[in-house]
Design a protein around this motif. Structure first.
Motif, PDB file in Angstrom:
ATOM      1  N   CYS A  27      18.944  50.025   5.782  1.00  0.00           N
ATOM      2  CA  CYS A  27      19.463  50.647   4.566  1.00  0.00           C
ATOM      3  C   CYS A  27      18.976  52.069   4.291  1.00  0.00           C
ATOM      4  CB  CYS A  27      19.109  49.795   3.353  1.00  0.00           C
ATOM      5  SG  CYS A  27      19.620  48.085   3.473  1.00  0.00           S
ATOM      6  N   PHE A  49      24.099  50.684   2.012  1.00  0.00           N
ATOM      7  CA  PHE A  49      23.399  49.782   1.111  1.00  0.00           C
ATOM      8  C   PHE A  49      22.124  50.404   0.578  1.00  0.00           C
ATOM      9  CE2 PHE A  49      25.490  47.272   4.464  1.00  0.00           C
ATOM     10  CZ  PHE A  49      26.457  46.660   3.689  1.00  0.00           C
ATOM     11  N   HIS A  53      19.080  42.982   0.135  1.00  0.00           N
ATOM     12  CA  HIS A  53      19.792  41.960  -0.625  1.00  0.00           C
ATOM     13  C   HIS A  53      21.278  42.334  -0.769  1.00  0.00           C
ATOM     14  CE1 HIS A  53      20.393  38.721  -3.448  1.00  0.00           C
ATOM     15  NE2 HIS A  53      20.911  39.581  -4.320  1.00  0.00           N
ATOM     16  N   ASP A  54      21.559  43.597  -1.106  1.00  0.00           N
ATOM     17  CA  ASP A  54      22.950  44.065  -1.198  1.00  0.00           C
ATOM     18  C   ASP A  54      23.651  43.954   0.148  1.00  0.00           C
ATOM     19  OD1 ASP A  54      22.534  44.659  -3.840  1.00  0.00           O
ATOM     20  OD2 ASP A  54      22.325  46.830  -3.517  1.00  0.00           O
ATOM     21  N   CYS A  55      22.929  44.254   1.213  1.00  0.00           N
ATOM     22  CA  CYS A  55      23.491  44.161   2.552  1.00  0.00           C
ATOM     23  C   CYS A  55      23.916  42.733   2.865  1.00  0.00           C
ATOM     24  CB  CYS A  55      22.472  44.650   3.578  1.00  0.00           C
ATOM     25  SG  CYS A  55      23.014  44.488   5.289  1.00  0.00           S
ATOM     26  N   PHE A  56      23.048  41.769   2.590  1.00  0.00           N
ATOM     27  CA  PHE A  56      23.370  40.368   2.867  1.00  0.00           C
ATOM     28  C   PHE A  56      24.562  39.893   2.044  1.00  0.00           C
ATOM     29  CE2 PHE A  56      18.737  39.509   4.206  1.00  0.00           C
ATOM     30  CZ  PHE A  56      19.014  39.923   5.491  1.00  0.00           C
ATOM     31  N   ASN A  57      24.603  40.270   0.765  1.00  0.00           N
ATOM     32  CA  ASN A  57      25.729  39.877  -0.082  1.00  0.00           C
ATOM     33  C   ASN A  57      27.041  40.463   0.424  1.00  0.00           C
ATOM     34  OD1 ASN A  57      24.168  38.337  -1.790  1.00  0.00           O
ATOM     35  ND2 ASN A  57      23.842  40.008  -3.249  1.00  0.00           N
ATOM     36  N   CYS A  58      27.015  41.718   0.809  1.00  0.00           N
ATOM     37  CA  CYS A  58      28.224  42.373   1.305  1.00  0.00           C
ATOM     38  C   CYS A  58      28.642  41.791   2.657  1.00  0.00           C
ATOM     39  CB  CYS A  58      27.998  43.862   1.409  1.00  0.00           C
ATOM     40  SG  CYS A  58      29.489  44.786   1.771  1.00  0.00           S
ATOM     41  N   ASP A  60      28.265  38.751   3.661  1.00  0.00           N
ATOM     42  CA  ASP A  60      28.941  37.476   3.391  1.00  0.00           C
ATOM     43  C   ASP A  60      30.396  37.708   3.031  1.00  0.00           C
ATOM     44  OD1 ASP A  60      26.793  35.848   3.912  1.00  0.00           O
ATOM     45  OD2 ASP A  60      26.139  35.751   1.810  1.00  0.00           O
ATOM     46  N   HIS A  61      30.636  38.703   2.191  1.00  0.00           N
ATOM     47  CA  HIS A  61      31.997  39.014   1.767  1.00  0.00           C
ATOM     48  C   HIS A  61      32.829  39.560   2.932  1.00  0.00           C
ATOM     49  CE1 HIS A  61      35.279  40.262  -0.808  1.00  0.00           C
ATOM     50  NE2 HIS A  61      35.173  41.484  -0.313  1.00  0.00           N
TER      51      HIS A  61
END
Length: 94
Positions: A27, A49, A53-58, A60-61
């Motif tokens: 990031c 990112f 945490h933002d990276c993992f959420n994105c 997944d999407h």
């Protein structure tokens, strides 16, 4: 790398701007940001990112909607890490 005692310095050897940990590598490293910005100039929509945490959420999407971008993201990370290793160990400025 320093945590595992594989290198003595904790700073990122490519950008010298922060402790080299997974959050920095994915990031915050200015070199990876440069690479992602260049890839995005070519028309790919890889997000940048702020944290892991933002990276993992994105991710997944993205994995549900566009697997090609996810594949590109991880390939860019791999080749950037490979260039980092060449720079660090072989002293090649890639």
């Amino acid at each position: 790398m320093a945590f595992r005692r594989l290198q003595e310095e904790e700073d990122c050897p490519r950008c010298m701007n922060g402790i080299e940990d997974i959050d920095h590598i994915i990031c915050k490293c200015s070199k990876i940001k440069e690479v992602f910005n260049q890839v995005n100039k070519w028309g790919f929509g890889i997000p940048l990112f702020e944290n892991l945490h933002d990276c993992f959420n994105c991710m997944d999407h993205i994995s549900a909607n566009n697997v090609m971008i996810l594949n590109l993201f991880f390939n860019v990370l791999f080749f950037s890490w490979n260039a980092r290793n060449k720079f660090t160990h072989d002293k090649e400025n890639v």
